[in-house]
Scaffold this motif. Structure first.
Motif, PDB file in Angstrom:
ATOM      1  N   GLY A 129      -8.105  -5.431   6.496  1.00  0.00           N
ATOM      2  CA  GLY A 129      -8.140  -4.890   7.732  1.00  0.00           C
ATOM      3  C   GLY A 129      -8.995  -3.940   6.869  1.00  0.00           C
ATOM      4  N   ASN A 188     -11.692  -0.217   6.620  1.00  0.00           N
ATOM      5  CA  ASN A 188     -12.500   0.899   7.920  1.00  0.00           C
ATOM      6  C   ASN A 188     -13.971   1.226   7.715  1.00  0.00           C
ATOM      7  OD1 ASN A 188      -9.213   1.455   8.808  1.00  0.00           O
ATOM      8  ND2 ASN A 188      -9.234   0.946   6.930  1.00  0.00           N
ATOM      9  N   ARG A 215     -11.390  15.170   0.565  1.00  0.00           N
ATOM     10  CA  ARG A 215     -10.872  14.399   1.007  1.00  0.00           C
ATOM     11  C   ARG A 215      -9.506  13.557   0.101  1.00  0.00           C
ATOM     12  NH1 ARG A 215     -11.238  11.152   6.949  1.00  0.00           N
ATOM     13  NH2 ARG A 215     -11.275  13.718   8.117  1.00  0.00           N
ATOM     14  N   ARG A 236      -4.388   8.491   1.054  1.00  0.00           N
ATOM     15  CA  ARG A 236      -4.217   6.946   0.356  1.00  0.00           C
ATOM     16  C   ARG A 236      -4.255   6.465   0.796  1.00  0.00           C
ATOM     17  NH1 ARG A 236       2.221   7.002   2.181  1.00  0.00           N
ATOM     18  NH2 ARG A 236       1.883   7.300   4.816  1.00  0.00           N
ATOM     19  N   GLU A 265      -5.563  -1.127   3.743  1.00  0.00           N
ATOM     20  CA  GLU A 265      -6.006  -1.743   5.055  1.00  0.00           C
ATOM     21  C   GLU A 265      -6.495  -0.078   5.841  1.00  0.00           C
ATOM     22  OE1 GLU A 265      -3.242  -4.070   6.410  1.00  0.00           O
ATOM     23  OE2 GLU A 265      -3.675  -3.736   8.721  1.00  0.00           O
ATOM     24  N   ILE A 266      -4.610   0.361   5.088  1.00  0.00           N
ATOM     25  CA  ILE A 266      -4.506   1.888   6.262  1.00  0.00           C
ATOM     26  C   ILE A 266      -5.139   2.547   4.466  1.00  0.00           C
ATOM     27  CG2 ILE A 266      -2.961   2.969   7.141  1.00  0.00           C
ATOM     28  CD1 ILE A 266      -2.706   0.888   8.440  1.00  0.00           C
ATOM     29  N   LEU A 267      -5.961   3.337   5.142  1.00  0.00           N
ATOM     30  CA  LEU A 267      -6.576   5.263   4.781  1.00  0.00           C
ATOM     31  C   LEU A 267      -6.003   5.923   5.670  1.00  0.00           C
ATOM     32  CD1 LEU A 267      -8.392   6.294   2.412  1.00  0.00           C
ATOM     33  CD2 LEU A 267     -10.427   6.049   4.086  1.00  0.00           C
ATOM     34  N   GLU A 268      -5.270   7.298   5.101  1.00  0.00           N
ATOM     35  CA  GLU A 268      -4.506   8.122   5.442  1.00  0.00           C
ATOM     36  C   GLU A 268      -4.700   9.143   5.053  1.00  0.00           C
ATOM     37  OE1 GLU A 268      -0.201   7.724   5.983  1.00  0.00           O
ATOM     38  OE2 GLU A 268       0.200   9.013   7.261  1.00  0.00           O
ATOM     39  N   ARG A 286       4.119  11.677   2.080  1.00  0.00           N
ATOM     40  CA  ARG A 286       3.879  10.564   1.978  1.00  0.00           C
ATOM     41  C   ARG A 286       2.668   9.979   0.938  1.00  0.00           C
ATOM     42  NH1 ARG A 286      -0.609  12.587   7.062  1.00  0.00           N
ATOM     43  NH2 ARG A 286      -0.227  14.082   5.154  1.00  0.00           N
TER      44      ARG A 286
END
Lengths: 161, 151
Positions: free
Chosen positions: A114, A116, B76, B79, B85-88, B111
């Protein structure tokens, strides 16, 4: 005048809520989101960052308009410059991908899961990359059944990633 | 499983004095540090909570400098999963608060990041500049909660 029972009123309000809140975009093919280096990239390890959350796609007037569909699972990088570049998907400097001058490369989620953000690094020692010479196109394919099952599983499991 | 608080320093995030200077662009979230979670662990940002009128949160401090001095903007804490793929985002505040004498409270956030996932630090500077990790004013002192023995 339309008369509706109390039960019907509740059902109708739920239908309206469904329409207003329904958002299947994450399961559909996304629009194409083009980005480019909006400033020159200096020789010998000069860098440029594309951040989907904050950047305005080329031709758009809305910053972050691609963020809704991210992370993207497809990317095409076109290097129109006279410099070799290395791209680092998601700013991961340990996972650079070389794209030589005057070439293009497409990456799907078999390569990177993915997208971003992306760092573009100019590794040429003589030629700077001029404005808009590197173009990056992000898009998202429709969700496959496998991905949908994974999403549901992750949603139910929740918590740590 | 065991759980204990820990304070992470620049070296934990690859921000030691030997780290290569990197360019950070204004208006964008630039990754400036990353801590990959080890085997059989979960890392959560923060330590402590506010409960029953008692604030047990521990404070964290952050500061990065360029050749011209302290870099201003926003930090910021986030995690990301193992595939990035996921940036939170978990917590965001401006650099003035992060670099204050006592820093800011960083309470436990549920989280967490599992094995091979990562805790990352992102910087959105007020002006494009270069982070000089060798600067002696570099400060990273961030509380995390470590859970070990996760299978």
């Amino acid at each position: 005048m339309v008369f509706e029972t109390k039960k019907q009123r509740i059902v109708n309000s739920l239908k309206v809520a469904d329409v207003e809140n329904a958002d299947g975009r994450e399961f559909q093919v996304s629009p194409l989101f083009p980005y480019s280096n909006t400033s020159a990239i200096a020789v010998s390890s000069g860098t440029f960052l594309i951040d989907v959350e904050t950047d305005t796609p080329t031709g758009s007037n809305r910053a972050g308009s691609g963020f809704r569909y991210s992370p993207f699972n497809n990317c095409r990088v076109v290097n129109n410059s006279n410099s070799d570049i290395i791209v680092y998907p998601n700013q991961q400097r340990a996972q650079g991908i070389l794209i030589t001058k005057k070439t293009a490369q497409t990456m799907d989620n078999q390569v990177i899961k993915g997208f971003n953000s992306m760092i573009i690094e100019n590794i040429d020692s003589s030629n700077a990359v001029a404005v808009n010479e590197v173009r990056v196109l992000f898009w998202k394919d429709k969700v496959t059944t496998d991905e949908l099952v994974k999403s549901i599983h992750a949603f139910i499991r929740g918590g740590h990633k | 499983m065991g759980q204990f608080p820990q304070f992470l320093t620049p070296t934990d995030f690859g921000m030691s004095t030997s780290a290569t200077a990197i360019s950070v662009i204004t208006g964008k979230w630039n990754e400036v540090g990353r801590k990959t979670v080890g085997a059989q662990q979960i890392l959560n940002w923060g330590v402590g909570t506010i409960a029953n009128g008692v604030d047990s949160r521990r404070n964290g401090r952050l500061r990065l400098d360029s050749l011209a001095g302290q870099i201003t903007g926003k930090f910021r804490l986030a995690r990301t999963d193992a595939n990035a793929e996921i940036l939170e985002p978990i917590l965001e505040d401006n650099t003035t608060n992060w670099s204050a004498t006592n820093g800011i409270p960083v309470g436990f956030d549920g989280r967490g990041a599992k094995e091979d996932s990562a805790l990352v630090i992102l910087l959105n500077p007020d002006a494009t500049t270069t982070v000089q990790y060798t600067d002696t004013d570099t400060t990273v002192n961030l509380p995390v909660t470590v859970t070990t023995g996760v299978r």
